[in-house]
Structure formats: C-alpha cells, structure tokens
Design a protein around this motif. Structure first.
Motif, mmCIF file in Angstrom:
data_model
loop_
_atom_site.group_PDB
_atom_site.id
_atom_site.type_symbol
_atom_site.label_atom_id
_atom_site.label_comp_id
_atom_site.label_asym_id
_atom_site.label_seq_id
_atom_site.Cartn_x
_atom_site.Cartn_y
_atom_site.Cartn_z
ATOM 1 N N PRO A 180 -1.091 -8.619 3.340
ATOM 2 C CA PRO A 180 -1.115 -9.996 2.842
ATOM 3 C C PRO A 180 -2.543 -10.448 2.553
ATOM 4 N N ILE A 181 -2.659 -11.650 2.025
ATOM 5 C CA ILE A 181 -3.958 -12.165 1.594
ATOM 6 C C ILE A 181 -4.942 -12.268 2.758
ATOM 7 N N ASP A 182 -4.449 -12.626 3.955
ATOM 8 C CA ASP A 182 -5.350 -12.745 5.109
ATOM 9 C C ASP A 182 -5.992 -11.402 5.453
ATOM 10 N N ARG A 183 -5.191 -10.370 5.424
ATOM 11 C CA ARG A 183 -5.718 -9.038 5.740
ATOM 12 C C ARG A 183 -6.665 -8.547 4.653
ATOM 13 N N LEU A 184 -6.333 -8.860 3.389
ATOM 14 C CA LEU A 184 -7.185 -8.429 2.281
ATOM 15 C C LEU A 184 -8.521 -9.167 2.283
ATOM 16 N N LEU A 185 -8.507 -10.441 2.730
ATOM 17 C CA LEU A 185 -9.756 -11.193 2.807
ATOM 18 C C LEU A 185 -10.587 -10.796 4.027
ATOM 19 N N ALA A 186 -9.927 -10.328 5.079
ATOM 20 C CA ALA A 186 -10.651 -9.950 6.301
ATOM 21 C C ALA A 186 -11.389 -8.626 6.134
ATOM 22 N N THR A 187 -10.920 -7.778 5.212
ATOM 23 C CA THR A 187 -11.572 -6.493 4.974
ATOM 24 C C THR A 187 -12.806 -6.704 4.110
ATOM 25 N N GLU A 188 -13.867 -6.007 4.439
ATOM 26 C CA GLU A 188 -15.099 -6.100 3.650
ATOM 27 C C GLU A 188 -15.597 -4.715 3.287
ATOM 28 N N HIS A 189 -16.559 -4.685 2.411
ATOM 29 C CA HIS A 189 -17.153 -3.425 2.006
ATOM 30 C C HIS A 189 -17.952 -2.815 3.154
ATOM 31 N N ASP A 190 -17.705 -1.551 3.441
ATOM 32 C CA ASP A 190 -18.444 -0.844 4.490
ATOM 33 C C ASP A 190 -19.099 0.374 3.849
ATOM 34 N N PRO A 191 -20.426 0.361 3.636
ATOM 35 C CA PRO A 191 -21.065 1.491 2.948
ATOM 36 C C PRO A 191 -21.280 2.712 3.838
ATOM 37 N N ALA A 192 -21.030 2.613 5.134
ATOM 38 C CA ALA A 192 -21.336 3.715 6.050
ATOM 39 C C ALA A 192 -20.613 5.022 5.712
ATOM 40 N N MET A 224 0.815 -1.216 0.000
ATOM 41 C CA MET A 224 0.000 0.000 0.000
ATOM 42 C C MET A 224 0.851 1.270 0.000
ATOM 43 N N GLY A 225 2.120 1.150 0.373
ATOM 44 C CA GLY A 225 3.019 2.304 0.314
ATOM 45 C C GLY A 225 3.376 2.695 -1.103
ATOM 46 N N CYS A 282 0.587 3.969 8.723
ATOM 47 C CA CYS A 282 1.253 3.001 9.590
ATOM 48 C C CYS A 282 2.577 3.602 10.056
ATOM 49 N N TYR A 283 3.206 2.920 10.996
ATOM 50 C CA TYR A 283 4.481 3.389 11.510
ATOM 51 C C TYR A 283 5.683 2.784 10.786
ATOM 52 N N SER A 284 5.480 1.722 10.030
ATOM 53 C CA SER A 284 6.614 1.114 9.328
ATOM 54 C C SER A 284 6.177 0.694 7.933
ATOM 55 N N ARG A 285 7.164 0.497 7.065
ATOM 56 C CA ARG A 285 6.871 0.051 5.702
ATOM 57 C C ARG A 285 6.329 -1.369 5.693
ATOM 58 N N GLN A 286 6.774 -2.184 6.646
ATOM 59 C CA GLN A 286 6.320 -3.572 6.704
ATOM 60 C C GLN A 286 4.819 -3.639 6.975
ATOM 61 N N GLU A 287 4.295 -2.700 7.768
ATOM 62 C CA GLU A 287 2.857 -2.686 8.050
ATOM 63 C C GLU A 287 2.042 -2.278 6.828
ATOM 64 N N MET A 288 2.689 -1.638 5.849
ATOM 65 C CA MET A 288 1.988 -1.242 4.628
ATOM 66 C C MET A 288 1.826 -2.401 3.650
ATOM 67 N N MET A 289 2.447 -3.535 3.927
ATOM 68 C CA MET A 289 2.295 -4.723 3.086
ATOM 69 C C MET A 289 1.041 -5.455 3.548
#
Length: 188
Positions: free
Chosen positions: A165-177, A127-128, A156-163
């Motif tokens: 991974p697939i688990d994080r991308l699958l855990a995020t969902e659409h939020d229309p609010a 994401m960086g 984020c505080y580090s570049r590593q947190e900007m990566m």
C-alpha cells in the motif's frame, strides 16, 4: 492429385548404451571432476604466488556475503515525497495505464492545495504480479515512483503481504549500500 499420408515416428528406439545410462553417468562424473581439479590447481597456484591468467571459481556465500547489485538493477518500488512530506504522485494514472502486468491500483482525489491538481488517495502495487519492466518509472511525469530502493528480497508467506500500500511505498527509501558501483552511476 492423390493425397499421401506421411507417417512420422516421434520416438526413436534407444540403443543399449543409452538404455543403461552408464556412459552418460561416467561422462558427467568426468566433467565434474575436471572442473574440480582445474579450480583446485588454479587456487593452489595463486596461493603459492604463481600468477595465472585465469582465476579459480569462487563461491559467494549468499545471503551472508553480498556481491553487490549493478546500478541498473531494478529493485522494489517506492514512492518519493514532496518537500512538504506528502507523496509526489499526482494521481495521473500513467503508471497504472502503461503497466503490462496490471499490478498498480490508484484511486485519485482532489488535492487541498489549489496549485496541485490531484493526489493519490490510495496507491497499491501487487508485487506478486509485477514483472519489473520499469515502464511505470519511465512513464511517471513527476518522478514519483522509483525502482532503485536496493531491496530485492521481497518474498512473503501470503499473497496479501505482496500487496504494497501507499504507506509502505512511502516508508521505503533509496538505499545505495547494496549497489557496487553507484558512485560511478552518479558521475555519468
């Protein structure tokens, strides 16, 4: 034919008034005070019930107040799931290939279901590096990657947190609010 050299002067000398900066400071103060008085007058007129064509400027106290995103705003990525719960991504590498920032990294593997050719063994987005162009969403033939999660604050505080991974991308969902006119978008 003789060659002539033209001397170009890059810096002109400042006048006395330009060197003391006082007229420009006074001009800036006058502009700021003019905006203050006009806005204050408009708010007073609206407060006493006098309608004006122009409304006074309003300051939104972000992040406590949220103005609402436009439905076309591209926010953080997420991966959609199949009906069985697995990732919809088939590892075709279209998004990785078309990405101008080269921020998507995919490793594909064979899918255990013979009807599905491949799946993503790993899917990472930096994401960086992402420029939020949306070409990955447009290129995906399976509608596996989307950019309407409603999450815009990804600092984020580090570049590593900007990566992501697939688990994080699958855990995020659409939020229309956070979208202010998402219902209108669904009707169109």
């Amino acid at each position: 034919m003789a060659i002539t050299v033209k001397k170009i002067e890059f810096r002109r000398k400042l006048t006395f008034l330009e060197r003391i900066w006082l007229p420009e400071i006074l001009r800036g103060l006058w502009i700021t005070n003019r905006h203050f008085v006009v806005n204050l007058s408009l708010h007073i007129l609206n407060a006493v019930g006098i309608k004006t064509r122009r409304k006074g400027a309003v300051t939104i106290q972000y992040p406590e107040q949220h103005r609402g995103y436009h439905w076309r705003l591209r926010t953080a990525h997420y991966l959609t799931r199949r009906e069985g719960g697995g990732p919809r991504c088939v590892g075709c590498m279209m998004c990785e290939t078309i990405c101008p920032a080269k921020c998507i990294y995919i490793v594909a593997k064979e899918h255990p279901d013979p009807e599905t050719e491949k799946q993503a063994a790993s899917f990472t987005i930096d994401m960086g590096k992402c420029v939020y162009c949306g070409l990955c969403v447009e290129a995906c033939p399976e509608d596996a990657i989307r950019m309407d999660s409603g999450h815009l604050e990804i600092s984020c505080y580090s570049r590593q947190e900007m990566m992501y991974p697939i688990d994080r991308l699958l855990a995020t969902e659409h939020d229309p609010a956070p979208y202010k006119d998402y219902k209108r978008f669904l009707q169109e």
